[in-house]
Motif scaffolding. Structure first.
Motif, mmCIF file in Angstrom:
data_model
loop_
_atom_site.group_PDB
_atom_site.id
_atom_site.type_symbol
_atom_site.label_atom_id
_atom_site.label_comp_id
_atom_site.label_asym_id
_atom_site.label_seq_id
_atom_site.Cartn_x
_atom_site.Cartn_y
_atom_site.Cartn_z
ATOM 1 N N VAL A 1 0.847 -1.201 0.000
ATOM 2 C CA VAL A 1 0.000 0.000 0.000
ATOM 3 C C VAL A 1 0.882 1.250 0.000
ATOM 4 C CG1 VAL A 1 -1.644 1.350 1.376
ATOM 5 C CG2 VAL A 1 -2.019 -1.102 1.034
ATOM 6 N N THR A 2 1.941 1.245 0.805
ATOM 7 C CA THR A 2 2.871 2.380 0.834
ATOM 8 C C THR A 2 3.464 2.617 -0.546
ATOM 9 O OG1 THR A 2 3.395 2.014 3.170
ATOM 10 C CG2 THR A 2 5.005 3.246 1.876
ATOM 11 N N ASP A 3 3.922 1.557 -1.201
ATOM 12 C CA ASP A 3 4.493 1.685 -2.544
ATOM 13 C C ASP A 3 3.462 2.215 -3.545
ATOM 14 O OD1 ASP A 3 6.937 0.770 -1.620
ATOM 15 O OD2 ASP A 3 6.640 -1.280 -2.358
ATOM 16 N N ALA A 4 2.227 1.720 -3.456
ATOM 17 C CA ALA A 4 1.176 2.170 -4.379
ATOM 18 C C ALA A 4 0.864 3.648 -4.164
ATOM 19 C CB ALA A 4 -0.082 1.324 -4.198
ATOM 20 N N LEU B 1 6.347 3.413 5.414
ATOM 21 C CA LEU B 1 5.975 2.303 6.277
ATOM 22 C C LEU B 1 6.257 2.714 7.714
ATOM 23 C CD1 LEU B 1 5.068 -0.694 6.438
ATOM 24 C CD2 LEU B 1 7.504 -1.276 6.419
ATOM 25 N N ASP B 2 5.281 2.545 8.586
ATOM 26 C CA ASP B 2 5.436 2.884 10.005
ATOM 27 C C ASP B 2 5.640 1.585 10.775
ATOM 28 O OD1 ASP B 2 5.468 4.216 12.435
ATOM 29 O OD2 ASP B 2 3.289 4.265 12.598
ATOM 30 N N TYR C 1 1.901 -3.127 11.569
ATOM 31 C CA TYR C 1 2.524 -2.114 10.726
ATOM 32 C C TYR C 1 1.452 -1.137 10.282
ATOM 33 C CZ TYR C 1 6.559 -5.115 10.730
ATOM 34 O OH TYR C 1 7.635 -5.857 11.132
ATOM 35 N N ALA C 2 1.886 0.045 9.944
ATOM 36 C CA ALA C 2 0.956 1.084 9.538
ATOM 37 C C ALA C 2 1.535 1.836 8.349
ATOM 38 C CB ALA C 2 0.691 2.038 10.707
ATOM 39 N N VAL C 3 0.709 2.657 7.753
ATOM 40 C CA VAL C 3 1.127 3.531 6.661
ATOM 41 C C VAL C 3 1.076 4.958 7.192
ATOM 42 C CG1 VAL C 3 0.577 4.351 4.343
ATOM 43 C CG2 VAL C 3 0.238 1.939 4.925
#
Length: 106
Positions: free
Chosen positions: A9-12, A22-23, A31-33
């Motif tokens: 999702v971060t990459d997208a 990425l958190d 993990y979170a965004v």
């Protein structure tokens, strides 16, 4: 959020011109965004470890706003998660989703 899903999702989001990271500070196995916002704020999606999609908006580590859980988001696929985060509007203390995502930043 599961690590590999959060990474994808971060990459997208980055592919869409959104300053996403990425958190890893979300907790053990969580993990979170993290999205960098204007004025030194940041939005953290998925840190709560819930199945639904919601965000905290922080300034210097203090909660200054939030995006409440998006109805039905527990069943979102990665493309839907990415789109929901991209459409988030953080201008008010209680954020919401825009009808459409803003154009990608160049």
């Amino acid at each position: 959020m599961e690590e590999n899903r959060a990474r994808r999702v971060t990459d997208a989001l980055r592919d869409r011109g959104i300053d996403a990271h990425l958190d890893k500070e979300a907790g053990v196995g969580v993990y979170a965004v993290r999205i960098q916002l204007s004025g030194g704020r940041e939005a953290v999606w998925g840190r709560e470890g819930t199945t639904g999609l919601e965000a905290e908006v922080l300034l210097d580590g203090d909660l200054v706003g939030f995006v409440p859980e998006i109805p039905g988001s527990a069943d979102f696929d990665e493309a839907q998660v990415t789109d929901a985060i991209a459409r988030a509007d953080y201008d008010e203390p209680e954020g919401h989703e825009r009808a459409t995502a803003p154009p990608p930043k160049q």
